[in-house]
Write a protein that holds these residues in place. Structure first.
Motif, PDB file in Angstrom:
ATOM      1  N   HIS A 163     -17.528  14.389 -21.238  1.00 17.71           N
ATOM      2  CA  HIS A 163     -17.060  13.202 -21.945  1.00 17.71           C
ATOM      3  C   HIS A 163     -16.754  13.564 -23.392  1.00 17.71           C
ATOM      4  N   LEU A 164     -15.962  12.732 -24.027  1.00 21.48           N
ATOM      5  CA  LEU A 164     -15.851  12.822 -25.473  1.00 21.48           C
ATOM      6  C   LEU A 164     -17.208  12.462 -26.064  1.00 21.48           C
ATOM      7  N   THR A 180      -8.543   4.594 -26.746  1.00 22.50           N
ATOM      8  CA  THR A 180      -7.976   5.926 -26.991  1.00 22.50           C
ATOM      9  C   THR A 180      -6.987   5.914 -28.147  1.00 22.50           C
ATOM     10  N   TYR A 203      -9.016  20.490 -21.436  1.00 26.50           N
ATOM     11  CA  TYR A 203      -9.516  19.126 -21.330  1.00 26.50           C
ATOM     12  C   TYR A 203      -8.693  18.089 -22.085  1.00 26.50           C
ATOM     13  N   GLU A 206      -6.099  15.450 -20.955  1.00 27.78           N
ATOM     14  CA  GLU A 206      -6.510  14.320 -20.122  1.00 27.78           C
ATOM     15  C   GLU A 206      -7.169  13.204 -20.931  1.00 27.78           C
ATOM     16  N   THR A 207      -7.404  13.436 -22.209  1.00 29.07           N
ATOM     17  CA  THR A 207      -8.151  12.452 -22.990  1.00 29.07           C
ATOM     18  C   THR A 207      -7.286  11.577 -23.884  1.00 29.07           C
ATOM     19  N   VAL A 234     -14.854  17.244 -26.585  1.00 25.34           N
ATOM     20  CA  VAL A 234     -15.215  17.098 -25.183  1.00 25.34           C
ATOM     21  C   VAL A 234     -16.425  17.991 -24.926  1.00 25.34           C
ATOM     22  N   ILE A 254     -12.850   7.449 -20.575  1.00 22.07           N
ATOM     23  CA  ILE A 254     -12.553   8.873 -20.434  1.00 22.07           C
ATOM     24  C   ILE A 254     -13.753   9.581 -19.810  1.00 22.07           C
ATOM     25  N   SER A 255     -13.550  10.101 -18.614  1.00 26.15           N
ATOM     26  CA  SER A 255     -14.595  10.846 -17.921  1.00 26.15           C
ATOM     27  C   SER A 255     -13.928  11.955 -17.123  1.00 26.15           C
ATOM     28  N   LEU A 256     -14.343  13.181 -17.361  1.00 25.27           N
ATOM     29  CA  LEU A 256     -13.756  14.333 -16.675  1.00 25.27           C
ATOM     30  C   LEU A 256     -14.757  14.923 -15.691  1.00 25.27           C
TER      31      LEU A 256
END
Length: 296
Positions: A163-164, A180, A203, A206-207, A234, A254-256
């Motif tokens: 996550h951020l 965002t 990463y 994607e954010t 991130v 935002i979740s990767l």
């Protein structure tokens, strides 16, 4: 064919130099050179191309390589079978891993394995790059993507999340982040773009975050920047519990998700020792990632 000569052949093939092989075998380069020449004469085949850049395998050397590796595996298995005591494992285990995993997860996992096998010497090699198993840079490798070439055994270990995140003090001193769109007003911490060695580590695309203003090729350095209240980055969820004051930013937006993979040389499947170590590492890593992520 002498097994010791095959050991020398493998060392030269993996290090691509006489001096490198000598360090591995703990003998001088001249001795290594004589042993290579002796093996080539015995086989009546040239095994290496010599050049200022090093020693490269010829076609004959490439054909010999899998046979030499099979002999190495058989000799190792014989030693394990005759020398094992009460299920304990000894010797050396070198684990290659990206520095995020190496810094925040592997120390705990390896400590537990060491408790079970006190005569085992464990080495963690934390490098932000892909490891070369054919050169035996490591015995087991944890990767962030599965390789598509080579004589390797690959298994998925576990998913992990990112996550951020930022330090509470940083967030208190800077404009609020409600979406965002607000990220543009903040300093972004991340990878140096041209030093990303695996696409799974890219990463920021994607954010929706802006360009990297503070960069490093190391995940642990990026985390230290976040802890130093320098900006937003991130970060791995499993790293947050050890970073007092660091909290997730926009976690619902935002979740990767990424995965860890265990990568082994194909011939190691014949080794009970390596199978047991791989199992212990796999189980320990899955358990530790789950434990740390549950704390965030």
């Amino acid at each position: 064919m002498d097994w010791d000569d095959l050991r020398v052949f493998l060392a030269v093939a993996r290090t691509e130099s006489l001096s490198g092989a000598g360090k591995t075998l703990r003998c001088d380069a001249a001795t290594v050179g004589r042993r290579v020449t002796r093996l080539e004469e015995a086989l009546k085949a040239r095994l290496f191309l010599r050049s200022p850049q090093g020693y490269q395998l010829t076609d004959a050397g490439q054909r010999l390589l899998p046979h030499a590796e099979a002999a190495e595996t058989a000799m190792t298995a014989a030693g394990e079978d005759l020398g094992g005591t009460a299920g304990k494992i000894s010797g050396q285990l070198r684990i290659g891993a990206p520095d995020g995993c190496a810094n925040y997860v592997l120390p705990q996992v390896c400590a537990a394995i060491s408790d079970l096998h006190p005569d085992l010497d464990i080495q963690i090699v934390a490098l932000p790059r892909v490891f070369n198993l054919s050169r035996r840079e490591a015995d087991l490798v944890i990767g962030v993507s599965p390789p598509t070439a080579g004589r390797l055994t690959v298994q998925k270990l576990t998913d992990y999340h990112l996550h951020l995140a930022a330090h509470r003090d940083y967030l208190a001193r800077h404009p609020p982040i409600r979406s965002t769109a607000d990220l543009g007003a903040h300093r972004i911490i991340g990878y140096i773009p041209d030093m990303i060695f695996d696409k799974e580590l890219d990463y920021l695309g994607e954010t929706g975050a802006g360009p990297v203003r503070l960069g490093s090729n190391s995940v642990s350095v990026q985390m230290q920047m976040v802890r130093a209240r320098a900006g937003i980055g991130v970060v791995h969820d499993f790293a947050i519990p050890g970073a007092a004051g660091v909290v997730k930013v926009l976690p619902d937006e935002i979740s990767l998700k990424r995965s860890f993979w265990l990568i082994r040389h194909a011939d190691d499947r014949r080794s009970d020792r390596m199978n047991r170590l791989a199992e212990a590492l796999s189980e320990g890593l899955r358990r530790e990632v789950a434990r740390l992520e549950a704390l965030t």
